[in-house]
Design a protein around this motif. Structure first.
Motif, short mmCIF file in Angstrom:
data_model
loop_
_atom_site.label_atom_id
_atom_site.label_comp_id
_atom_site.label_asym_id
_atom_site.label_seq_id
_atom_site.Cartn_x
_atom_site.Cartn_y
_atom_site.Cartn_z
N THR A 64 45.80 46.04 48.05
CA THR A 64 46.86 45.19 47.52
C THR A 64 46.24 43.96 46.88
O THR A 64 45.27 43.39 47.40
CB THR A 64 47.83 44.74 48.64
N ALA A 65 46.79 43.54 45.73
CA ALA A 65 46.30 42.33 45.06
C ALA A 65 47.45 41.68 44.30
O ALA A 65 48.31 42.37 43.75
CB ALA A 65 45.16 42.67 44.11
N LYS A 66 47.44 40.36 44.29
CA LYS A 66 48.42 39.61 43.52
C LYS A 66 47.76 39.20 42.21
O LYS A 66 46.75 38.48 42.21
CB LYS A 66 48.89 38.37 44.29
N VAL A 67 48.31 39.67 41.11
CA VAL A 67 47.65 39.46 39.81
C VAL A 67 48.66 39.01 38.76
O VAL A 67 49.86 39.21 38.90
CB VAL A 67 46.96 40.75 39.32
N ASP A 68 48.11 38.41 37.72
CA ASP A 68 48.89 38.09 36.52
C ASP A 68 49.40 39.41 35.94
O ASP A 68 48.67 40.41 35.92
CB ASP A 68 47.98 37.38 35.52
#
Length: 203
Positions: A64-68
């Motif tokens: 999981t990653a929070k990205v633009d």
């Protein structure tokens, strides 16, 4: 006539040198001396409404990653998930160095956004080997000397794995056709085809 020319030239040179010296003496506009508006714009964080949490299964592991929202799948893998095996070549979808498998289909990771692949299964070059045991195509690349500088090799191998799975290995010409999206600046094409051909026969 020559005296007039030399005199004019000397004056121009002196003027240029004087102006250059004056400019060189000016302080540089470093980040701490930029106008407030410029500093604020460069340091502005990405608005929250432009960020998304992306969930993927990468090489069999939930990530999981929070990205633009504008982040490519390639940059997600390399910069957020610490998987640098997938290479950034042309960054325009022309060289194939960034090829990965998404739900078992080959994809140029530089051309697709990470947010488009929510809950997808992604396989990168790091996910082919089983511990110390190389994937048969990786071993075939070694056996047939299918690499030189090695930069394009991860993309070549991933595309080759898909080429075999798709059944496009009926002949060397067919392999070349279906591998044509992967470029090798070193020109190891003949050996790459041999590696894919051998792996397909053994499979």
């Amino acid at each position: 006539m020559s005296e007039t020319f030399d005199e004019a030239t000397t004056l121009k040179r002196r003027t240029f040198v004087a102006a250059s010296t004056a400019v060189a003496g000016l302080p540089l506009l470093t980040s701490d001396r930029l106008p407030a508006a410029a500093s604020a714009s460069t340091a502005a964080p990405t608005p929250a409404d432009q960020l998304s949490t992306v969930r993927l299964t990468v090489n069999g592991e939930q990530r999981t990653a929070k990205v633009d929202n504008r982040t490519s799948l390639l940059d997600l893998l390399r910069e957020h998930l610490d998987l640098p095996g997938t290479k950034k070549g042309c960054d325009q979808g022309a060289c194939g160095a960034c090829t990965v498998l998404v739900d078992d289909r080959r994809v140029n990771a530089c051309l697709t956004l990470a947010v488009m692949h929510q809950d997808a299964r992604v396989t990168t070059i790091e996910g082919l080997a089983r511990g110390e045991q190389l994937h048969p195509l990786q071993q075939a690349f070694i056996d047939h000397d299918g690499l030189q500088c090695g930069y394009c090799t991860p993309g070549q191998v991933m595309s080759g794995v898909a080429c075999i799975a798709e059944g496009h290995t009926g002949s060397r010409a067919e392999i070349r056709e279906w591998m044509s999206g992967n470029l090798c600046r070193c020109g190891a094409y003949t050996n790459i085809v041999s590696a894919i051909e051998q792996t397909a026969k053994e499979a």
